[in-house]
Design an enzyme around this catalytic site. Structure first.
Site, PDB file in Angstrom:
ATOM      1  N   HIS A   3       0.827  -1.208   0.000  1.00 59.02           N
ATOM      2  CA  HIS A   3       0.000   0.000   0.000  1.00 59.02           C
ATOM      3  C   HIS A   3       0.857   1.252   0.000  1.00 59.02           C
ATOM      4  O   HIS A   3       0.410   2.328   0.386  1.00 59.02           O
ATOM      5  CB  HIS A   3      -0.962   0.001   1.197  1.00 59.02           C
ATOM      6  CG  HIS A   3      -1.607  -1.332   1.417  1.00 59.02           C
ATOM      7  ND1 HIS A   3      -1.082  -2.243   2.299  1.00 59.02           N
ATOM      8  CD2 HIS A   3      -2.668  -1.928   0.838  1.00 59.02           C
ATOM      9  CE1 HIS A   3      -1.801  -3.354   2.264  1.00 59.02           C
ATOM     10  NE2 HIS A   3      -2.771  -3.194   1.381  1.00 59.02           N
ATOM     11  N   GLY A   4       2.146   1.084  -0.383  1.00 56.85           N
ATOM     12  CA  GLY A   4       2.996   2.245  -0.604  1.00 56.85           C
ATOM     13  C   GLY A   4       3.549   2.924   0.625  1.00 56.85           C
ATOM     14  O   GLY A   4       3.403   4.148   0.780  1.00 56.85           O
TER      15      GLY A   4
END
Ligand code: HEM
Ligand code: FES
Lengths: 175, 413
Positions: free
Chosen positions: A140-141
């Site tokens: 999710h970065g």
């Protein structure tokens, strides 16, 4: 019909005592019987016995990283470059989501040892990626810096440092 | 029908799915004969044991590995490493024996009080189906620890099917999934051992549905005639069953905590060895009477047929027993035959655990013959010739006639 349970003062009957005593004992007994069924799902003795891992650092060149397994989890052992260390130390702590000086995260500055599990939802971050030259979690970065601290993205905390100690210059014991 | 829930949430569900009403009827208002003795507690104890086996079994399956290389060790892992694993495994192993004890008493209760007679034939059949399923489940469960008794028990019992003419060997190969009891056998036994208890649970629901359609039998064998004869299930029988459960749990715990291996066989703590058979192989105690019948016949096919026949013949009981009186209390001759039959079954159990030689073999044959003589010859004949004692007009009359002496005593005291 005859009453076999005379009422005592303030409406309390002997039956009431029996109900509460029997019900209470039944409840305690049931709880005691249920406990083993809950406890059995916790780590068993053989799993708990595997609680430490040793790692040999001698083969890890400057700038590279080894992943060892401790309690089933990946542990990143990073041999940091001078530049990594400098950039990790040269940060305004007030700008960090989870402020912590680099010195609190290492025993020897050239060795960074941490649990390689993203503090967001548990993925394993990729090394040498992301905006801060550290790690990047593809799920999710989340971006981590060269000290493994969260800098950007949804993760709430820095990568966790496991308990470990140096057995000698080239060997550590994790756990 | 007359169920009017006060709680609006329950009423909301009831209007859409009448499950609360069904449960209310089954566990609360179910009109039960007021004279049931503790012999009527074993049905609910059997239900309790089914739950115990399912719950402990699911836990064991969380730690067990169904593979010939790991099964034995995974069971030892449960015994030594898993938190309370020893307790849960002993509950399951001894629980199987407790389940059979309770169900055997439940069945003999039915035999004594003629509970299999009209209109309860189907109820009886469903019970026998449960019994057959229980035996299959227990047999396959015993194979799972993969000890010597597991392996050789599996070999012997599956080989029973090789007695079938022509296709016998193909069936055995099919059961094994190979040319000997091996990993494929262990895997399918584990799968089925997990499945069957849920099938049993389904048949138990039918069993109880049928029970509630005809109503419970009772020690007099006389049906409920009016309201005087019955009391609601709750609180009278819920409390009676709970008290019975408490006593039963003491008995269960005595085995569990003081003699957890008493009912098992020590050889099953030796890992399975497909090349060496233990000197004396015996099934678990609850299979012994049938094992004795198997060995009483000096012919392979004959022994197998007679063994299965010993259970199948029970399906015909409602028609073999010609007497219209249910309860043995009013059948002076049947009552004695009943106890002889019980002794015969105990003898078969004893013989089944002894080597098949000498006097044991002879007694095994006598007991086997008597088993069938009782069911196929004595039962129909006694029904035709016996002169029953007068029946009470109703359950109430019977109960009150017994109460009298007690009341007089109280008056004198
Ligand atoms: C898992 C096994 C079983 C369960 C859970 C079970 C459950 C019950 C329950 C709760 C009752 C009502 C209470 C009672 O009368 O004791 C009942 C009745 C009955 N059961 Fe079973 N049962 C099982 C096995 C069997 C077997 C193997 C048989 C016989 C072959 C059998 C035959 C009967 C009969 C005939 C009744 C009616 C008894 C009467 O009202 O007199 N049951 N069962
Ligand atoms: S798990 Fe790493 S960002 Fe979500």
């Amino acid at each position: 019909m005859t009453t076999t349970t005379p009422e005592e003062e303030n409406g309390v009957k002997r039956r009431d005592f029996l109900y509460i005593a029997a019900g209470g004992l039944g409840a305690v007994g049931t709880a005691a019987a249920i406990w083993p069924f809950i406890s059995q799902m916790n780590p068993s003795a053989d799993v708990l016995a595997l609680s430490t891992t040793e790692a040999d650092l001698s083969g890890i060149e400057v700038g590279s990283e080894l992943t060892v397994v401790w309690q089933g989890k990946p542990i990143f052992v990073r041999h940091r470059t001078e530049q990594d260390i400098a950039s990790a130390e040269d940060v305004d702590l007030a700008t960090l989501p989870d402020p912590q000086p680099d010195s609190e995260r290492v025993i020897k500055p050239e060795w960074l040892v941490m649990i390689g599990i993203c503090t967001h939802l548990g993925c394993v971050p990729l090394k040498g990626q992301g905006d801060y030259g550290g790690w990047f979690c593809p799920c999710h970065g989340s971006h981590y810096d060269t000290s493994g601290r969260i800098r950007k993205g949804p993760a709430p905390a820095n990568l966790v440092i496991p308990p470990y100690e140096f057995l000698d210059d080239n060997n550590i014991k994790i756990g | 029908m007359s169920f009017e829930p006060k709680n609006p949430a329950i009423k909301w569900v009831e209007d859409r799915l009448p499950l609360p009403g069904m449960l209310h009827h089954a566990l609360y208002e179910y009109p039960t004969p007021k004279n049931l003795s503790y012999w009527w507690t074993f049905g609910s104890l059997a239900g309790f044991m089914l739950v115990v086996q399912i719950v402990t079994g699911i836990v064991l399956a969380m730690h067990y590995t169904p593979h010939v290389d790991h099964a034995f060790n995974s069971v030892e892992h449960i015994m030594r490493d898993v938190n309370y694993g020893w307790l849960i495994r002993y509950m399951h192993a001894n629980g199987a024996s407790m389940f059979f004890i309770v169900v055997y008493l439940h069945i003999f209760r039915g035999l004594y009080y003629g509970s299999y007679k009209a209109p309860r034939e189907l109820l009886w059949w469903l019970g026998l189906v449960i019994f057959l399923l229980m035996m299959a489940t227990a047999f396959m469960g015993y194979v799972l620890p993969w000890g010597q008794m597991s392996f050789w028990g599996a070999t012997v019992i599956t080989n029973l099917f090789s007695a079938i003419p022509l296709v016998g060997d193909s069936i055995v190969t099919w059961l094994w999934g190979g040319f000997a009891v091996d990993n494929p056998t262990l895997n399918r036994f584990f799968s089925l051992h997990y499945l069957l208890p849920f099938v049993i649970a389904g048949v138990v629901i039918l069993h109880i549905w049928s029970l509630h359609t005809s109503g419970s039998n009772n020690p007099t064998g006389v049906e409920i005639k009016d309201k005087q004869d019955s009391i609601p299930f709750h609180p009278y029988y819920t409390v009676k069953d709970l008290f019975g459960l408490a006593i039963f749990l003491i008995f269960f715990s005595a085995f569990l905590f003081y003699a957890p291996n008493y009912l098992g066989h020590p050889d099953n703590y030796i890992p399975a060895n497909p090349l060496v058979t233990p000197a004396h192989i015996v099934p678990e105690w609850y299979f012994l009477p049938f094992y004795a019948i198997l060995r009483a016949v000096p012919d392979k096919l004959g022994g197998v047929l007679l063994m299965f026949g010993a259970i199948l013949v029970l399906f015909a009981l409602p028609w073999l027993d010609k007497s219209r009186i249910r309860s043995a209390r009013f059948r002076p001759i049947y009552k004695q035959l009943f106890w002889i039959f019980v002794a015969d079954c105990i003898l078969l159990t004893y013989i089944g655990g002894k080597p098949a030689e000498g006097a044991y073999l002879i007694w095994g044959r006598i007991a086997t013959v008597y088993y069938f003589v009782h069911l196929l010859i004595l039962l129909p004949l006694v029904g035709l010739f016996e002169k029953p004692k007068p029946l009470p007009a109703s359950i109430s009359e019977d109960v009150l006639s017994k109460k009298k002496p007690a009341k007089e005593e109280a008056a004198n005291a």
